[in-house]
Design an enzyme around this catalytic site. Structure first.
Site, PDB file in Angstrom:
ATOM      1  N   GLU A 122      -9.618 -11.784  -5.256  1.00  0.00           N
ATOM      2  CA  GLU A 122      -8.452 -11.689  -4.384  1.00  0.00           C
ATOM      3  C   GLU A 122      -8.138 -12.986  -3.648  1.00  0.00           C
ATOM      4  O   GLU A 122      -7.020 -13.151  -3.147  1.00  0.00           O
ATOM      5  CB  GLU A 122      -8.648 -10.552  -3.374  1.00  0.00           C
ATOM      6  CG  GLU A 122      -8.769  -9.188  -4.036  1.00  0.00           C
ATOM      7  CD  GLU A 122      -8.730  -8.038  -3.045  1.00  0.00           C
ATOM      8  OE1 GLU A 122      -8.710  -8.288  -1.828  1.00  0.00           O
ATOM      9  OE2 GLU A 122      -8.717  -6.878  -3.503  1.00  0.00           O
ATOM     10  N   ARG A 137       0.852  -1.179   0.000  1.00  0.00           N
ATOM     11  CA  ARG A 137       0.000   0.000   0.000  1.00  0.00           C
ATOM     12  C   ARG A 137       0.890   1.231   0.000  1.00  0.00           C
ATOM     13  O   ARG A 137       1.545   1.552   0.994  1.00  0.00           O
ATOM     14  CB  ARG A 137      -0.914  -0.003   1.226  1.00  0.00           C
ATOM     15  CG  ARG A 137      -1.962  -1.111   1.209  1.00  0.00           C
ATOM     16  CD  ARG A 137      -2.865  -1.016   0.006  1.00  0.00           C
ATOM     17  NE  ARG A 137      -4.026  -1.895   0.105  1.00  0.00           N
ATOM     18  CZ  ARG A 137      -4.928  -2.019  -0.847  1.00  0.00           C
ATOM     19  NH1 ARG A 137      -4.811  -1.331  -1.983  1.00  0.00           N
ATOM     20  NH2 ARG A 137      -5.957  -2.843  -0.685  1.00  0.00           N
ATOM     21  N   GLU A 157     -15.055  -9.584  -5.027  1.00  0.00           N
ATOM     22  CA  GLU A 157     -13.754  -9.344  -4.414  1.00  0.00           C
ATOM     23  C   GLU A 157     -13.177 -10.613  -3.802  1.00  0.00           C
ATOM     24  O   GLU A 157     -11.965 -10.847  -3.886  1.00  0.00           O
ATOM     25  CB  GLU A 157     -13.872  -8.252  -3.353  1.00  0.00           C
ATOM     26  CG  GLU A 157     -14.236  -6.883  -3.906  1.00  0.00           C
ATOM     27  CD  GLU A 157     -13.252  -6.378  -4.952  1.00  0.00           C
ATOM     28  OE1 GLU A 157     -12.045  -6.725  -4.860  1.00  0.00           O
ATOM     29  OE2 GLU A 157     -13.680  -5.651  -5.860  1.00  0.00           O
ATOM     30  N   GLU A 203      -1.811  -6.294  -6.794  1.00  0.00           N
ATOM     31  CA  GLU A 203      -2.417  -7.589  -6.494  1.00  0.00           C
ATOM     32  C   GLU A 203      -1.621  -8.755  -7.077  1.00  0.00           C
ATOM     33  O   GLU A 203      -1.753  -9.888  -6.605  1.00  0.00           O
ATOM     34  CB  GLU A 203      -3.856  -7.623  -6.995  1.00  0.00           C
ATOM     35  CG  GLU A 203      -4.779  -6.668  -6.234  1.00  0.00           C
ATOM     36  CD  GLU A 203      -6.206  -6.754  -6.697  1.00  0.00           C
ATOM     37  OE1 GLU A 203      -6.467  -7.464  -7.700  1.00  0.00           O
ATOM     38  OE2 GLU A 203      -7.079  -6.124  -6.064  1.00  0.00           O
ATOM     39  N   ALA A 243     -11.072  -6.931  -0.147  1.00  0.00           N
ATOM     40  CA  ALA A 243     -11.902  -5.727  -0.142  1.00  0.00           C
ATOM     41  C   ALA A 243     -11.842  -5.065  -1.502  1.00  0.00           C
ATOM     42  O   ALA A 243     -10.907  -5.285  -2.280  1.00  0.00           O
ATOM     43  CB  ALA A 243     -11.429  -4.762   0.947  1.00  0.00           C
ATOM     44  N   LEU A 284     -13.689  -1.504  -4.034  1.00  0.00           N
ATOM     45  CA  LEU A 284     -14.535  -0.324  -4.158  1.00  0.00           C
ATOM     46  C   LEU A 284     -15.937  -0.675  -4.653  1.00  0.00           C
ATOM     47  O   LEU A 284     -16.127  -1.617  -5.416  1.00  0.00           O
ATOM     48  CB  LEU A 284     -13.906   0.665  -5.149  1.00  0.00           C
ATOM     49  CG  LEU A 284     -12.569   1.283  -4.771  1.00  0.00           C
ATOM     50  CD1 LEU A 284     -11.998   2.036  -5.963  1.00  0.00           C
ATOM     51  CD2 LEU A 284     -12.723   2.197  -3.567  1.00  0.00           C
TER      52      LEU A 284
END
Length: 225
Positions: free
Chosen positions: A114, A81, A110, A160, A93, A95
């Site tokens: 992920e 991040r 998600e 990712e 997680a 948007l």
């Protein structure tokens, strides 16, 4: 000099502790910066007979997924991040950047993208505002159980593509939060809420389609003027 605040008549507490949504008169609202994912908005509103101006991050909101297997292990991911210059541990997680998308549909997406996982049981675990003094971002955390692998692995890119994944016992996750070794808010909120809900026999869970009055305004929706 401190600004005067609105003085309300004292009243006896009624019902459980709860936030109180307030629709203050909005004089003006303008987007002062347009970003790739979220914007900066400047609002002018009335409070206690005074006109106030506040700038904040205009965010579409997000969902997060606390995926819990039959052994009470949590699926976690670690990725870079940039704003905090850290590879932090998180839960899946993403948007809510599709207008009017059902939050649980976004959560399913998600978890698949992920975690290469799907779930047969979905419930609302917790809702929260990330930074109510500077952003309107609202996040809903779902509890996903009855987990199975997806038929195909998702092709990831950017940050990712370098994710690390792990299954961690829920009690160990709680210990990591309390020892301040992990600081991602959705992870911290999710594991603490799951631990508390488990202790109450999961009676605090909400249905997957529970009302979400605090959900962020979709980015495509024009702001009131």
């Amino acid at each position: 000099m401190a600004e005067p605040v609105e003085h309300l008549e004292p009243r006896e507490p009624v019902g459980p502790l709860a936030d109180d949504p307030v629709g203050l008169p909005l004089i003006a609202s303008e987007r002062v910066f347009e970003g790739r994912i979220w914007d900066i908005r400047r609002d002018t509103f009335e409070l206690g007979g005074q006109s106030l101006v506040r700038e904040y991050v205009d965010h579409p909101g997000a969902v997060a997924v606390l995926a819990l297997d039959e052994a009470d292990r949590v699926f976690v991911i670690r990725q870079y991040r940039h704003p905090v210059r850290s590879r932090d541990w998180e839960i899946p997680a993403g948007l809510l950047d599709v207008a009017d998308e059902d939050p649980v549909v976004a959560a399913r997406r998600e978890l698949a993208e992920e975690g290469d996982l799907e779930a047969s049981e979905w419930a609302v675990l917790s809702d929260y505002f990330t930074t109510p003094g500077g952003s309107d971002e609202a996040i809903r955390i779902f509890l996903a159980r009855g987990l199975t692998p997806t038929s195909e692995a998702f092709d990831r890119e950017a940050e990712e593509a370098h994710m690390e994944t792990r299954w961690v016992d829920l009690d160990e996750c709680v210990d990591a939060v309390l020892a301040r070794r992990v600081q991602n808010p959705s992870l911290a909120m999710g594991v603490l809420a799951a631990n508390a809900a488990r202790a109450r026999g999961w009676q605090t869970l909400g249905p997957a389609d529970a009302a979400w009055p605090g959900r962020s305004r979709p980015r495509e929706e024009p702001a009131p003027r």
